[in-house]
Scaffold this motif. Structure first.
Motif, PDB file in Angstrom:
ATOM      1  N   GLU A   1       3.926  14.356   3.560  1.00 48.05           N
ATOM      2  CA  GLU A   1       3.673  14.816   2.201  1.00 48.05           C
ATOM      3  C   GLU A   1       3.855  13.668   1.218  1.00 48.05           C
ATOM      4  O   GLU A   1       4.560  12.694   1.498  1.00 48.05           O
ATOM      5  CB  GLU A   1       4.642  15.945   1.850  1.00 48.05           C
ATOM      6  CG  GLU A   1       4.405  17.220   2.651  1.00 48.05           C
ATOM      7  CD  GLU A   1       5.354  18.332   2.279  1.00 48.05           C
ATOM      8  OE1 GLU A   1       4.975  19.478   2.427  1.00 48.05           O
ATOM      9  OE2 GLU A   1       6.479  18.020   1.847  1.00 48.05           O
ATOM     10  N   ARG A   2       3.204  13.851   0.039  1.00 46.35           N
ATOM     11  CA  ARG A   2       3.290  12.815  -0.989  1.00 46.35           C
ATOM     12  C   ARG A   2       4.675  12.809  -1.616  1.00 46.35           C
ATOM     13  O   ARG A   2       5.151  11.774  -2.056  1.00 46.35           O
ATOM     14  CB  ARG A   2       2.203  13.042  -2.021  1.00 46.35           C
ATOM     15  CG  ARG A   2       2.199  11.997  -3.137  1.00 46.35           C
ATOM     16  CD  ARG A   2       0.991  12.162  -4.037  1.00 46.35           C
ATOM     17  NE  ARG A   2      -0.250  11.899  -3.309  1.00 46.35           N
ATOM     18  CZ  ARG A   2      -1.444  11.873  -3.897  1.00 46.35           C
ATOM     19  NH1 ARG A   2      -1.557  12.121  -5.194  1.00 46.35           N
ATOM     20  NH2 ARG A   2      -2.530  11.631  -3.195  1.00 46.35           N
TER      21      ARG A   2
ATOM     22  N   GLN B   1       0.384   7.320  -2.753  1.00 41.15           N
ATOM     23  CA  GLN B   1       0.820   7.637  -1.408  1.00 41.15           C
ATOM     24  C   GLN B   1       1.899   6.667  -0.957  1.00 41.15           C
ATOM     25  O   GLN B   1       2.107   5.613  -1.532  1.00 41.15           O
ATOM     26  CB  GLN B   1      -0.389   7.599  -0.449  1.00 41.15           C
ATOM     27  CG  GLN B   1      -1.453   8.618  -0.830  1.00 41.15           C
ATOM     28  CD  GLN B   1      -2.542   8.693   0.218  1.00 41.15           C
ATOM     29  OE1 GLN B   1      -2.276   8.542   1.408  1.00 41.15           O
ATOM     30  NE2 GLN B   1      -3.772   8.936  -0.226  1.00 41.15           N
ATOM     31  N   LYS B   2       2.583   7.063   0.098  1.00 42.25           N
ATOM     32  CA  LYS B   2       3.736   6.325   0.556  1.00 42.25           C
ATOM     33  C   LYS B   2       3.316   5.138   1.434  1.00 42.25           C
ATOM     34  O   LYS B   2       2.226   5.110   1.994  1.00 42.25           O
ATOM     35  CB  LYS B   2       4.658   7.235   1.364  1.00 42.25           C
ATOM     36  CG  LYS B   2       5.228   8.410   0.577  1.00 42.25           C
ATOM     37  CD  LYS B   2       6.066   9.288   1.507  1.00 42.25           C
ATOM     38  CE  LYS B   2       6.626  10.491   0.747  1.00 42.25           C
ATOM     39  NZ  LYS B   2       7.391  11.388   1.634  1.00 42.25           N
TER      40      LYS B   2
ATOM     41  N   HIS C   1       0.065   2.458   1.159  1.00 46.90           N
ATOM     42  CA  HIS C   1      -0.343   3.683   0.459  1.00 46.90           C
ATOM     43  C   HIS C   1      -1.155   4.597   1.373  1.00 46.90           C
ATOM     44  O   HIS C   1      -2.326   4.869   1.139  1.00 46.90           O
ATOM     45  CB  HIS C   1      -1.158   3.329  -0.786  1.00 46.90           C
ATOM     46  CG  HIS C   1      -0.324   2.761  -1.893  1.00 46.90           C
ATOM     47  ND1 HIS C   1      -0.864   2.291  -3.078  1.00 46.90           N
ATOM     48  CD2 HIS C   1       1.016   2.566  -2.004  1.00 46.90           C
ATOM     49  CE1 HIS C   1       0.102   1.838  -3.863  1.00 46.90           C
ATOM     50  NE2 HIS C   1       1.267   2.002  -3.232  1.00 46.90           N
ATOM     51  N   ASN C   2      -0.500   5.085   2.387  1.00 42.42           N
ATOM     52  CA  ASN C   2      -1.194   5.936   3.358  1.00 42.42           C
ATOM     53  C   ASN C   2      -0.207   6.999   3.835  1.00 42.42           C
ATOM     54  O   ASN C   2       0.781   6.688   4.509  1.00 42.42           O
ATOM     55  CB  ASN C   2      -1.685   5.089   4.537  1.00 42.42           C
ATOM     56  CG  ASN C   2      -2.664   5.864   5.399  1.00 42.42           C
ATOM     57  OD1 ASN C   2      -2.651   7.091   5.420  1.00 42.42           O
ATOM     58  ND2 ASN C   2      -3.499   5.121   6.118  1.00 42.42           N
ATOM     59  N   ASN C   3      -0.474   8.267   3.461  1.00 43.48           N
ATOM     60  CA  ASN C   3       0.377   9.365   3.905  1.00 43.48           C
ATOM     61  C   ASN C   3      -0.022   9.910   5.269  1.00 43.48           C
ATOM     62  O   ASN C   3       0.695  10.765   5.816  1.00 43.48           O
ATOM     63  CB  ASN C   3       0.345  10.514   2.869  1.00 43.48           C
ATOM     64  CG  ASN C   3       1.181  10.201   1.656  1.00 43.48           C
ATOM     65  OD1 ASN C   3       2.034   9.302   1.699  1.00 43.48           O
ATOM     66  ND2 ASN C   3       0.941  10.920   0.569  1.00 43.48           N
ATOM     67  N   SER C   4      -1.148   9.468   5.794  1.00 45.51           N
ATOM     68  CA  SER C   4      -1.579   9.884   7.140  1.00 45.51           C
ATOM     69  C   SER C   4      -1.878   8.639   7.971  1.00 45.51           C
ATOM     70  O   SER C   4      -3.026   8.370   8.338  1.00 45.51           O
ATOM     71  CB  SER C   4      -2.824  10.775   7.060  1.00 45.51           C
ATOM     72  OG  SER C   4      -2.554  11.955   6.320  1.00 45.51           O
TER      73      SER C   4
ATOM     74  N   HIS D   1      10.114   5.381   3.412  1.00 40.00           N
ATOM     75  CA  HIS D   1       9.115   4.921   2.443  1.00 40.00           C
ATOM     76  C   HIS D   1       9.529   3.550   1.939  1.00 40.00           C
ATOM     77  O   HIS D   1      10.656   3.362   1.481  1.00 40.00           O
ATOM     78  CB  HIS D   1       8.999   5.912   1.282  1.00 40.00           C
ATOM     79  CG  HIS D   1       8.246   5.354   0.119  1.00 40.00           C
ATOM     80  ND1 HIS D   1       6.942   4.915   0.205  1.00 40.00           N
ATOM     81  CD2 HIS D   1       8.619   5.164  -1.187  1.00 40.00           C
ATOM     82  CE1 HIS D   1       6.532   4.478  -0.963  1.00 40.00           C
ATOM     83  NE2 HIS D   1       7.549   4.623  -1.846  1.00 40.00           N
TER      84      HIS D   1
END
Length: 1777
Positions: A315-316, A322-323, A362-365, A392
């Motif tokens: 999740e963000r 994004q993390k 910057h990619n949460n997936s 993170h």
């Protein structure tokens, strides 16, 4: 050679292991055999790398050794030794290993530490197949660990052949360690380090595999490093690069990148370590496959878990962006301790305790797809788990890494199985930075994944860790362990006592366990099975039996084949089931007894395949039981085995009609004997499309031979042999049950023969009959020949090794009765089929075609070699009738002949060929008495005797037996071992010939040729033996027919055919010279002949044959191919004439006519080809007699053949431009056509005849030169030796070119530099001498040449064709030499050569038959020189008048300038002084007429020159006018000089004053054209007087081309200056040659400019003194021109018989009035050359020095006769008038 020396040094060092010694020896022998083959030496048979004695092994084994050596030479010498092992080991797949060495990272401009990972990637399957090789570099691009400089290398191991065929790529990923963004220093503080993806490089293995496979060293490659445009696709960047999706990555700006070197290695690891020690000394990182290799070796300990961090969804967390997620992984033990160094990112670096993933910005997936290896110790595996922590990574100033969640998974489940090989979706639990994991029990009770959640649904929600339902982590695992299992069923079996009620189900599920799991726990599983069997035999027996069968068959798989020794060790040392044998026998018998009832027989087939190990368990169990009970129940055991074999026989006796598919697997292999293994492999494809045998029978037969060794532990040899005989005897005897069943049955017999059981004599006595019975059946039907040959080879090998035992004689007797006849029949069939292309294509195995014949030949020879006198006697006694004996003799003789004709064994198999010859001659000696006894006198059989004689002749002529061709050492070795087998066979031949008696006549003349071939053997004793046979033949035919014409004719024919068949034989000349001894001076034959009543005929016959042999010998030498066409043609002509004149063999004569014709056509001698073919034409008649087909002629009537020949001859005459010879043949054909009213053909031939007349008048033909050639010395061929010939030269060929051609044909010849006849020393010298000089043809047809109106084109032909007489002149001094003028005493010796045949003819040269010699006086010589020059001038002027020569008039200019200028320069002064001197006239009153004739000829020359100048006036170019004016001025000077000289010198000559009144006092000199009586053509003819020289003919000169015209000027004219006439004999020492100069030499007359004179000196021409040599071209006096009529070129140019006034005026202007002659010796330099500029002097000034003539004054004052005026076509002159 250096390599061999180095290998020998390694052997002698004594530091090698046994395997290394074996490999070095193998390598040495392969190199030696390869070198012997390329040097043309013999192949050396070896066994275990040592030379063998052919006497100590069977012929079959010797053949296999030769074959093996040949194959090893043909294969690459780099083949590894592992593949060379026999039997089982050859089934082991050889692994490949890829060596990768990182040399540099030249594109490293990152400025940060980097990690580079190499792995192998399969594009088709889309997965990584190997571990990673990791390299850590510092920011400067060097190794982070300084110790690893030049050691950044890895070895990717255990790549199978299947892997090498995959679409493999080397993938290299570059991960940097530093700031979050490379070029942005604001993103995070510098002290915080992140693993960040940078770039990727790929290299296709398909592009480099062939290159690195061929090299034995490293090969460098450059890999470009591409960067990813979008980090979200980093996980598949390598696929994008491979698929060239260029929008998803960025190419580097330079071609540099990763520089790596690759090398491909083969073999097991031990061998690779041994062969490449330098690689392992560099600390190479062993990089294994993900998973087990194709071959799992016992003792290979491994416990690796490969984890792939696939992807995550997070999740963000309320953030706007994004993390940046980083995953940290730990391996924890049950007590919560973090296991140290249990994580490996890749080989090449140390293991770590904490893994940190790379960060995707910057990619949460994120998708990582990163493989990590977990080498966890086996004792720590149970209870351990993995924990994944998610952080993170902030890029703010502090650069914090905040923990926000975690996941975990245990490594083993509660049932004891490890984590399964699949993808796992792990739950993510929330936590924060302050969370502590000190109490791991807090989360281990939570479900780690969905399966875990389903297992414990009642989890309280009040736990400290809450699951994030929207966040998930995916991982995948793959276990490669030899100690841990993921299989529940296997664990249940090993722990069966925990669930005894489930044993039935557990045993049933064992078949579903994968093989890797079973072999890992093989001993434990076997112990479990037998403990279950002991627990309850009745209940669990069948299931345990099936499980045992399953495990045994599993070990047949090549992947697990090397676990068979593990099984053997278990049986011998660990197996403890003493009662198991009873149940195993019972179950096995039960299966076999039910085989006829069960429809599906799969489980029975599996039991049959497992027969070998079942018997191992049975026997070992019985041994254990006997030890425990002291041998109790022995009888029951034997009875049960007997019953079991009854069941086996029952299975084999079943009618096999099953159509089930059977995939053959290789049966149990014998421990010895390579042959059957190879044959089994070779014939494996046979069963693919053939009718299938019963799968059950096939499985049983494949396994049956493997139980013999087990039975021998419990039973005697005889008992086991009886078991086996009964079993083999129960197999179907017919061979029509199906091809594949035959293969299986014979394979089983082959393994039986190769087993240890068959090596015992007691067992062979029992088993051999049944084995021979089955082989006999198959050979009779010509089925499965290759396997049968292998069985026989094994039998012969065993018998040979046991030959000292008494039982062997009985076994050989058995094999002779059963096999000898059918072996002969089989060999005859094979040999006949081997020559047919259809048979070759029909062979089932391509490699069998060439080898199967050799296999059976070696089998037959082995049997014959083992046979003794007793065996042969029994064999011959067993024939029931003479017809059977005859059939046997014909078969064996035919096979022996084919052995020698078909070259079964290669030329370098000398050991094999000599042994074969020895066996043949020994067998023949055994059989010849039977032939004599049974087929002589009344029972004579021509076919058998002829077969025997043919065999003997072929045997003696074998190349391998010709000891003379061997080196002395080798000859002695062969002679010591075998003697001279040719002599042995020759004595047998002679003995059998003598036994024929009156039947000898049946072999006359048929055996003359073969016996003649025997005499060609260069062995004196053989020829001594053969002489009485020839005498017998002549004597018997004399008795029968009163002559021996048949012997004579046949002998001549065979001699000729032997020549034709001997192409390429280097020793043929020597053989023929030996044969001449037989028929020539050889005393024995002549002595025998002289004792007969037909002595004279016999001696004449021997003499003729001797002469024929001499010619055939020369013919043989010339036909070798490297000789010139001239020698071949001359030799053929010589032989052709011999056949016609001396032997009168018309057919042979005609054959050589056509051979000669073909040679002429090839050399483009069309005229000679026509004359040659005309010989055959003359033999035919215009009759309708039918002629048979002959040579290339079809069967036709004699008339049609003669017509066809006539047309062909006419065609060849046409191509040779000899139309005059073709015209009579045209008339001959026209007469025949007219008599048959064939007007169409008549019209055609008449048109052709007319065309030939046109060609004669219109086409230009060159007059050839003729050269006399003498061949002196004994080194020349017989047909040339000490003979002289006249040769017709080629077009444009002059003396120099001809001389070079002859010296090229005879490179060893020495050119003689004088024309004198050679002395006896030269004639008998052992060398070659060539004497060459030009000769002049003397035409036969003088009438044509003297006819006025015959065109010169026609006369030219008759001057040089149909000529038999040729002339050559040699100057000499006769009487005292006149010092003031030596020409007074210089005579000419004229030699006339008369040939045997006129030229042209069937050859370009013919032998001189006779010589005539006459002498020519100096005055006569002067007459024909001037006379011929006049003729030449007339011809040239006529050609320009009739426009036959167009355009350039340089030829005419040079000719006129040469004659006029030479006369002006005083060239004729010497002739005037010599012959017009009063003293000479008074002392030679008999020469008055000749002096007058010389004066008239000189006057005639003046008139001709005037004509020439008139023509020149018309044609001269304006730029050349000064030259023309010069010629006119000098012509006036020449005329005045001659007039004055005649007037002064000839005052006192009787009869001359009335001829020249004007010279004595006329005050009014007249021009030469002011006569009142113009000359008619008749008066011109009278002027051309026939001097005595005309009887001898005149010297010819060519005038057919520009070059020949130019040559004529320089070759026959003379400038007689004061300085040159001091020694006129020097001039005449020159070789007279009509072609003695070229155009180039005429342009270099001044002495200081002539440099080419030396190059024109001819062979046979005497050398000039040095002071004259530069003038050699202009000093050539001889030969002069031939007589040529003059009237034809002067048509009437007068008006009413008078010249016109204009013409008179013109001639006064051109020639001028007759003036008193000035000083005849005045030089040109004194008189000057007015009217000619300097450039013209350079161009033409040299001509006057290069040409001379001898004209006399033509003026009326000297009473010179007048000449006709020029032709009115002289337009320029008429226009001027």
């Amino acid at each position: 050679m250096n390599e061999l020396i180095d290998l020998r040094r390694q052997l002698l060092s004594g530091h090698l292991t046994q395997d290394q010694v074996r490999e070095v020896k193998r390598h040495i022998t392969v190199r030696l055999d390869w070198g012997n083959e390329h040097l043309g030496l013999d192949l050396v048979p070896r066994k275990e790398f040592e030379m063998v004695d052919a006497d100590q092994i069977s012929v079959s084994d010797l053949y296999k050794m030769h074959l093996s050596s040949r194959h090893s030479v043909q294969q690459s010498t780099s083949q590894d030794g592992g593949r060379q092992r026999h039997g089982d080991s050859c089934r082991m797949p050889v692994p490949h290993h890829l060596f990768v060495n990182l040399k540099s990272f030249t594109y490293n401009t990152i400025g940060e530490d980097t990690d580079i990972f190499f792995s192998l990637y399969d594009l088709r399957e889309g997965k990584q197949i190997s571990e990673k090789f990791m390299v850590r570099l510092n920011k400067n691009g060097g190794p982070k660990n300084p110790e690893k400089v030049d050691r950044l290398c890895a070895l990717f191991t255990d790549l199978s052949n299947k892997d090498m065929k995959r679409d493999l790529y080397i993938v290299s990923q570059v991960i940097r360690t530093g700031r979050m963004l490379l070029n942005d220093s604001k993103k995070g503080p510098p002290h915080v380090q992140y693993r960040r993806p940078y770039g990727c490089a790929v290299l296709a293995m398909s592009d480099v595999l062939q290159t690195i496979s061929e090299l034995k060293e490293e090969k460098d490659f450059v890999l470009k490093v591409y960067t990813c445009n979008n980090e979200n696709e980093w996980y598949q960047i390598h696929e994008n690069i491979i698929r060239k999706s260029s929008t998803k990555y960025t190419a580097p700006s330079t071609n540099y990148g990763l520089i790596i070197s690759l090398q491909l290695l083969r073999g097991d690891m031990e061998q690779v370590r041994r062969e490449n020690p330098m690689i392992f000394n560099r600390g190479v990182a062993i990089t294994r496959k993900l998973g087990f290799p194709d071959v799992i070796m016992p003792g290979d300990m491994r416990n690796d878990l490969y984890l792939t961090l696939e992807r995550g969804d997070f999740e963000r967390g309320g953030k706007s962006v994004q993390k940046n997620i980083e995953v940290t992984m730990y391996v924890l033990y049950a007590d919560g301790e973090i296991l140290k160094e249990c994580i490996s990112l890749g080989s090449g670096e140390h293991n770590i305790s904490e893994y940190r993933s790379f960060v995707l910005y910057h990619n949460n997936s994120p998708r990582w797809s990163e493989v990590i290896k977990l080498p966890i110790p086996i004792e720590r595996f149970r209870g351990s788990h993995l924990r994944f922590e998610f952080r993170h990574c902030s890029t703010k100033d502090k650069g914090e890494k905040k923990l926000f969640g975690f996941a975990f998974t245990p490594l083993m489940r509660e049932d004891g199985t490890t984590l399964s090989d699949e993808s796992h979706e792990l739950y993510v639990y929330k936590c924060d930075e302050n969370t502590t994991f000190s109490n791991h029990a807090l989360y281990l009770g939570l479900p780690c994944c969905k399966d875990d959640f389903n297992g414990c649904p009642n989890i309280p929600s009040s736990l400290i860790f809450q699951r994030s339902t929207k966040e998930t982590l995916w991982i995948s695992t793959q276990l490669s362990s030899t100690k841990l299992t993921q299989n529940v069923d296997l664990l249940a079996l090993l722990k069966w006592k925990a669930n005894p009620d489930r044993v039935m189900d557990i045993l049933g599920r064992l078949r579903h366990v994968c093989g890797e799991e079973i072999v890992k726990f093989l001993q434990d599983i076997l112990d479990t099975l037998f403990s279950i069997l002991d627990d309850n035999t009745d209940k669990y027996g069948p299931l345990v039996f099936q499980s045992l069968v399953f495990i045994i068959n599993l070990l047949r798989d090549s992947k697990f084949y090397h676990f068979r020794p593990v099984m053997d060790t278990y049986i011998q040392k660990h197996f403890a089931g003493a009662l198991a044998y009873k149940e195993l026998i019972r179950c096995l018998k039960w299966y076999m007894d039910r085989s006829a009832e069960v429809v599906r027989q799969d489980h029975i087939q599996e039991a049959m395949r497992a027969l070998e190990y079942l018997f191992k368990f049975i026997v070992q169990s019985r041994i254990l039981y006997s030890r425990a009970t002291c041998g109790m129940e022995e009888d029951q055991f034997r009875a049960s085995i007997q019953e079991l074999f009854q069941s086996i026989r029952f299975v084999l006796s079943l009618d096999s009609r099953s159509s089930e598919t059977l995939i053959f697997t290789q049966g149990p292999q014998p421990t010895t004997g390579q042959a059957t293994t190879n044959q089994g492999n070779c014939l494996q494809p046979l069963s693919c499309n053939a009718p299938r045998p019963s799968p059950l029978s096939a499985a049983l037969l494949n396994s049956f031979p493997a139980i013999f060794d087990e039975l021998l532990q419990m039973f005697t040899v005889q008992e086991v042999a009886e078991f086996v005989r009964g079993t083999l005897g129960s197999m179907p005897s017919t061979v029509h049950i199906g091809q594949s069943m035959d293969v299986v049955k014979l394979q089983s017999i082959a393994w039986t023969v190769d087993s240890r059981l068959f090596s015992f004599p007691e067992s062979r006595r029992i088993l051999l009959p049944v084995v021979l019975h089955h082989i006999h059946l198959h050979l009779r039907q010509q089925k499965e020949l290759l396997i049968c040959s292998g069985i026989l080879s094994s039998i012969f090998s065993i018998i040979k090794s046991s030959s000292l035992e008494s039982s062997v004689q009985e076994e050989v007797e058995m094999m002779v009765e059963s096999l000898l006849d059918v072996l002969l029949q089989t060999l005859l069939a094979i040999m006949s089929k081997s020559q047919s292309q259809e048979a070759v294509r029909g062979q089932r195995c391509p490699q069998c075609t060439a080898e199967i014949t050799g296999e059976y030949v070696s089998c037959l020879l082995s049997l014959l070699r083992q046979m003794s006198d007793i065996h042969f006697q029994h064999l011959l006694d067993n024939f029931q009738s003479k017809e059977e004996l005859k059939e046997f003799l014909l078969k064996i003789f035919c096979v022996f002949r084919n052995l020698m004709k078909l070259s079964i064994f290669p030329r370098d198999w000398n050991v094999m060929r000599l042994l074969t010859s020895n066996i043949i001659v020994s067998t023949t000696q055994y059989l010849s008495p039977a032939l004599h006894k049974s087929f002589t006198d009344a029972d004579f059989d021509f076919k058998v005797w002829n077969s025997y004689f043919s065999l003997a002749v072929l045997f003696i002529n074998q190349p391998s037996l010709q000891l003379e061709t061997l080196t002395p050492a080798k000859r002695k070795k062969v002679f010591d071992k075998y003697g001279d087998m040719r002599v042995m066979m020759a004595y047998e031949l002679f003995s059998m010939w003598q036994n024929l008696g009156e039947n000898k006549i049946h072999f006359i003349p048929g055996m003359i040729g073969p016996f003649l071939g025997v005499t060609l053997v260069p062995q004196n004793e053989v020829r001594n033996i053969m002489i009485p046979i020839f005498h017998d033949m002549m004597d018997w035919e004399q008795r029968k027919n009163g002559n021996f014409k048949q012997v004579e004719a046949e002998l001549i024919d065979k001699l000729d055919s032997l020549v034709s068949e001997g192409k390429g034989d280097e020793n043929y000349r020597e053989l023929f010279s030996l044969l001449t001894q037989l028929f020539g001076p050889y005393p024995s034959l002549l002595e025998k002949i002289e004792q007969e009543t037909w002595r004279e005929t016999g001696v004449s016959f021997v003499t003729s044959v001797t002469r024929l042999m001499e010619r055939l010998l020369d013919y043989r030498d010339c036909m070798k191919g490297d000789e010139t066409e001239n020698k071949k043609i001359g030799c053929t002509v010589n032989l052709l004439n011999f056949y016609k004149s001396e032997i009168n063999k018309e057919e042979m004569y005609i054959r050589y006519i056509h051979k000669l014709c073909d040679m002429h056509l090839q050399a483009e001698n069309y005229t000679e080809a026509a004359f040659t073919l005309l010989l055959y034409w003359e033999l035919l008649h215009w009759e309708e007699r039918p002629l048979r087909e002959f040579l290339h002629y079809p069967a036709q009537s004699e008339w049609h053949r003669k017509e066809g020949l006539c047309r062909k001859v006419i065609h060849y005459f046409n191509k040779g431009k000899c139309w005059e010879y073709g015209i009579p043949l045209c008339r001959e054909l026209a007469f025949q056509y007219e008599s048959l009213y064939d007007y169409q053909s008549l019209s055609w031939i008449r048109k052709m005849e007319a065309a030939y007349y046109d060609n004669i008048m219109e086409q230009q033909r060159l007059e050839p030169e003729f050269f006399r050639v003498g061949f002196y010395g004994r080194k020349f061929p017989f047909f040339l030796r000490n003979k002289e010939f006249v040769c017709r030269g080629h077009d444009y060929e002059r003396l120099e070119a001809f001389q070079q051609r002859m010296l090229g044909e005879f490179p060893q010849a020495i050119a003689m530099q004088h024309p004198n006849q050679p002395d006896e020393g030269i004639l008998q010298g052992d060398a070659q001498y060539l004497q060459i000089y030009a000769v002049t043809p003397v035409p036969e047809n003088i009438d044509v040449l003297q006819m006025d109106r015959v065109p010169d084109r026609i006369k030219s032909f008759y001057r040089v064709n149909n000529v038999r007489r040729f002339r050559y002149d040699r100057p000499f001094h006769k009487g005292p030499k006149d010092k003031d003028n030596e020409f007074k005493s210089l005579w000419i010796e004229r030699t006339t050569l008369i040939l045997t045949h006129p030229l042209p003819g069937i050859s370009r040269w013919f032998e001189v038959d006779k010589r005539e010699l006459i002498e020519v006086s100096p005055l006569e010589n002067a007459i024909y020189v001037v006379e011929n020059k006049n003729q030449e001038l007339r011809t040239l002027i006529s050609q320009y008048q009739h426009k036959q020569l167009h355009g350039n008039i340089n030829l005419l200019s040079m000719c006129l300038n040469g004659v006029i200028d030479a006369a002006v320069n005083g060239g004729i002064a010497r002739y005037q002084e010599a012959f017009f001197d009063k003293e000479y006239i008074s002392s030679h009153p008999e020469d008055t007429e000749k002096i007058t004739q010389l004066k008239d000829l000189m006057q005639e020359q003046v008139h001709i020159l005037g004509m020439g100048l008139a023509v020149h006036e018309k044609l001269v170019h304006p730029e050349m006018r000064p030259l023309h004016k010069k010629l006119i001025d000098q012509f006036q000077m020449m005329r005045s000089s001659l007039c004055h000289c005649f007037y002064v010198a000839l005052q006192g000559l009787p009869g001359l004053d009335k001829l020249s009144p004007a010279c004595s006092g006329s005050s009014t000199p007249r021009g030469i054209l002011t006569t009142h009586s113009p000359m008619s053509p008749e008066s011109i003819k009278l002027m051309h007087r026939h001097s005595p020289l005309n009887v001898l003919g005149s010297v010819r000169h060519s005038s057919s081309s520009l070059s020949s015209h130019t040559s004529s000027e320089t070759g026959n004219l003379l400038i007689l200056t004061d300085s040159m006439m001091e020694h006129p004999e020097d001039l005449y020492r020159m070789q007279p040659s009509p072609s003695s100069s070229s155009l180039s030499s005429t342009h270099s007359a001044p002495s200081q400019m002539i440099n080419s004179g030396h190059s024109s000196i001819r062979v046979g021409s005497p050398s000039l003194p040095d002071r004259y040599r530069h003038n050699r071209e202009i000093l050539m006096l001889l030969p002069p021109h031939r007589d040529r009529p003059s009237s034809a070129m002067y048509p009437n140019m007068t008006e009413n018989g008078q010249p016109t006034n204009h013409q008179r005026a013109l001639y006064h202007q051109v020639i001028g009035p007759c003036k008193p002659c000035s000083d005849p010796n005045l030089s040109v330099a004194d008189k000057g050359m007015t009217g000619v500029d300097s450039s013209q002097q350079l161009e033409f000034g040299q001509w006057h020095q290069g040409h001379s003539a001898f004209p006399l004054c033509p003026c009326r004052e000297c009473d010179g006769p007048t000449r006709s005026p020029p032709h009115p076509s002289s337009r320029t002159l008429l226009d001027a008038l």
